[in-house]
Design an enzyme around this catalytic site. Structure first.
Site, mmCIF file in Angstrom:
data_model
loop_
_atom_site.group_PDB
_atom_site.id
_atom_site.type_symbol
_atom_site.label_atom_id
_atom_site.label_comp_id
_atom_site.label_asym_id
_atom_site.label_seq_id
_atom_site.Cartn_x
_atom_site.Cartn_y
_atom_site.Cartn_z
ATOM 1 C CB SER A 29 -0.972 -0.032 1.295
ATOM 2 O OG SER A 29 -1.649 -1.286 1.060
ATOM 3 N NE ARG A 33 -2.596 4.469 0.211
ATOM 4 C CZ ARG A 33 -3.291 3.088 -0.141
ATOM 5 N NH1 ARG A 33 -2.392 2.483 -0.505
ATOM 6 N NH2 ARG A 33 -4.400 3.073 0.450
ATOM 7 C CG ASP A 327 -5.253 -7.434 1.456
ATOM 8 O OD1 ASP A 327 -6.408 -7.802 0.723
ATOM 9 O OD2 ASP A 327 -4.529 -6.602 1.400
ATOM 10 C CE LYS A 354 -10.167 -6.874 -0.545
ATOM 11 N NZ LYS A 354 -9.919 -5.744 -0.476
ATOM 12 N NE ARG A 403 -2.764 -9.927 0.184
ATOM 13 C CZ ARG A 403 -1.525 -9.447 0.241
ATOM 14 N NH1 ARG A 403 -0.546 -9.960 0.822
ATOM 15 N NH2 ARG A 403 -1.289 -8.177 -0.167
#
Ligand code: S3P
Length: 450
Positions: A29, A33, A327, A354, A403
């Site tokens: 994340s 960003r 997640d 997801k 995942r």
């Protein structure tokens, strides 16, 4: 690039005595960003510890196509020379976001208030995922979108020529939507106000503040009210990306489940909006310690020590915790299989949209490996069999979802018989060093030649 461009299968085998220090890659994340905000500042932002997974590399390429100069040096630091808020160039080609929902949604938001047009696409997984949650509020700023039926990618966004700031209550618990709208608000006049009823990860707010934006966030009866003033001059900065708690989850759960294990995962981001899994593991009576808790670059971090925990108990995971571990449910469901009693997970509808439908993907693979799972639209329950009683022995489909792939490999490390996965290639989207890291601490994970 699609995660499945080179599918390959892997298997994991019962392991014990996982040991040592396992440094996981930078937070996904924060990495996305960092690249986007670096491009929105004027001058050079230097990023160390950036996750070099395919998802983030796709965002780096996208920012290049919007006009930023993004270079990785020989010391693995990334240098972003930004074009400033509102300085987006129009990409000459379709912007490929691969497997990354975060990448595409954040990018759409960031460009939607600039007078340019961009077309976005992704792999087979991303092109099935809902985008209206972002494009509906972007339309309020004045941006237009033209996608496939149901608001699916490929999609063209025509940025607003005269953007209007918005006041918007986010209807789904989504940090991606919130962040996309805050990025859009940067290039709109006046104040953009975003309200989230359920708290989600706040990296965007912390980072915008760090880059010098005028942003405030207060808790009210309505929820978290975030107010951003448009047209800031963002200042470039140095960013050290902390390690990703969502990646740390895999070696930590592997150590908790395998006999004789004792590992440390250093420098893990412990932002309270990300720690739901660790709280839940502790409630299950896992031996998980936070060591040397400290603050680095505006985020709390700690070293996490995880030790084999033979007497795990099933728990009720409270729905209000969902956003802080969204997640991590796939790997939690694996841990739950080795607990005694049932683990119920409710308020988790988001798992269905997801990279794959994660409830269905995990329930199918867990059942194939001898574990009873019940499910409804927004809940699921795993019936734990206790340590030493999980059969394993079967193959699981990973459905283009990193995942899911890593969770089933963790399952095989503690099950009685090996567990295989049909395609391990998606792991590279978020955790390219997974195999080396896991084998480095002693996990028996191998490629299958088929
Ligand atoms: C992310 C937010 C979450 C999470 C994703 C990363 C982010 O998605 O699942 O992996 O960086 O903002 P949602 O916003 O859809 O909940």
């Amino acid at each position: 690039m699609s995660a499945s461009s080179n599918p390959f299968s892997m298997a994991s085998y019962r392991s014990e005595n996982l040991a040592g220090s396992a440094t996981v890659p930078g937070d996904k994340s924060i990495s996305h960003r960092s690249l986007i905000l670096g491009a929105l500042a004027v001058g050079e932002t230097v990023i160390t510890g950036l996750l070099e997974g395919q998802d983030v590399l796709d965002t780096a390429n996208a920012m290049r196509s919007f006009g930023a100069d993004v270079v990785r040096d020989a010391d693995e630091a990334w240098h972003v020379h930004g074009f400033g808020v509102g300085g987006f160039a129009e990409p000459e080609r379709v912007v490929g976001c691969g497997n990354s929902g975060t990448g595409v949604r954040l990018l759409m938001g960031a460009m939607a208030t600039s007078p340019i047009t961009a077309t976005f696409t992704g792999d087979a997984s991303l092109n099935k995922r809902p985008m209206k949650r972002v494009t509906d509020p972007l339309a309020l700023f004045g941006a237009q979108s033209y996608g496939r039926y149901g608001g699916r990618l490929p999609m063209t966004i025509v940025g607003a020529v005269n953007p209007i700031p918005i006041n918007y209550i986010v209807p789904v618990p989504s940090a991606q939507v919130k962040s996309a709208l805050l990025f859009a608000g940067l290039n709109a006049p006046g104040q953009t106000v975003i309200v989230e009823k359920v708290d989600t990860r706040d990296h965007t707010e912390r980072m915008l503040k760090g880059f010098g934006a005028d942003i405030s966030s207060i808790k009210t009866g309505e929820g978290q009210v975030i107010t951003l003033r448009g047209y800031p001059e963002l200042k470039p900065r140095s960013i050290a990306v902390p390690c990703d708690p969502s990646s740390a989850a895999f070696p930590i759960c592997a150590a908790i489940l395998t006999e004789g294990s004792d590992i440390v995962v250093p420098n893990v981001c412990l932002n309270p909006s990300r720690t739901g899994l660790f709280e839940t593991l502790r409630e299950m009576e896992a031996n998980l310690e936070y060591q040397d808790v400290r603050e680095e670059g505006g985020e709390p971090v700690a070293n996490l020590r995880a030790v084999f925990s033979p007497n795990l108990k099933g728990v009720e995971v409270p729905p209000e915790r969902a956003a802080s571990m969204i997640d991590e449910y796939p790997v939690l469901s694996v841990v739950a299989a080795f607990a005694t009693g049932q683990t119920s997970m409710r308020g988790v509808k988001e798992l269905r949209v997801k990279e794959s439908d994660r409830i269905d993907a995990m329930a199918t693979g867990l059942r194939a490996n001898g574990i009873e799972v019940e499910e409804g639209e927004d809940w699921w329950i795993v019936h734990g069999r206790g340590h030493g009683n999980v059969p394993g022995g079967n193959r699981c489909a990973t459905r283009l979802d990193h995942r899911i792939a890593m969770s089933f490999l963790v399952l095989g490390l503690a099950a009685n018989k090996p567990v295989s996965i049909n395609d391990a290639s998606p792991i590279a989207t978020s955790f390219p060093t997974f195999e080396a890291l896991m084998t480095g601490i002693g996990a028996n994970i191998r490629h299958l030649s088929e």
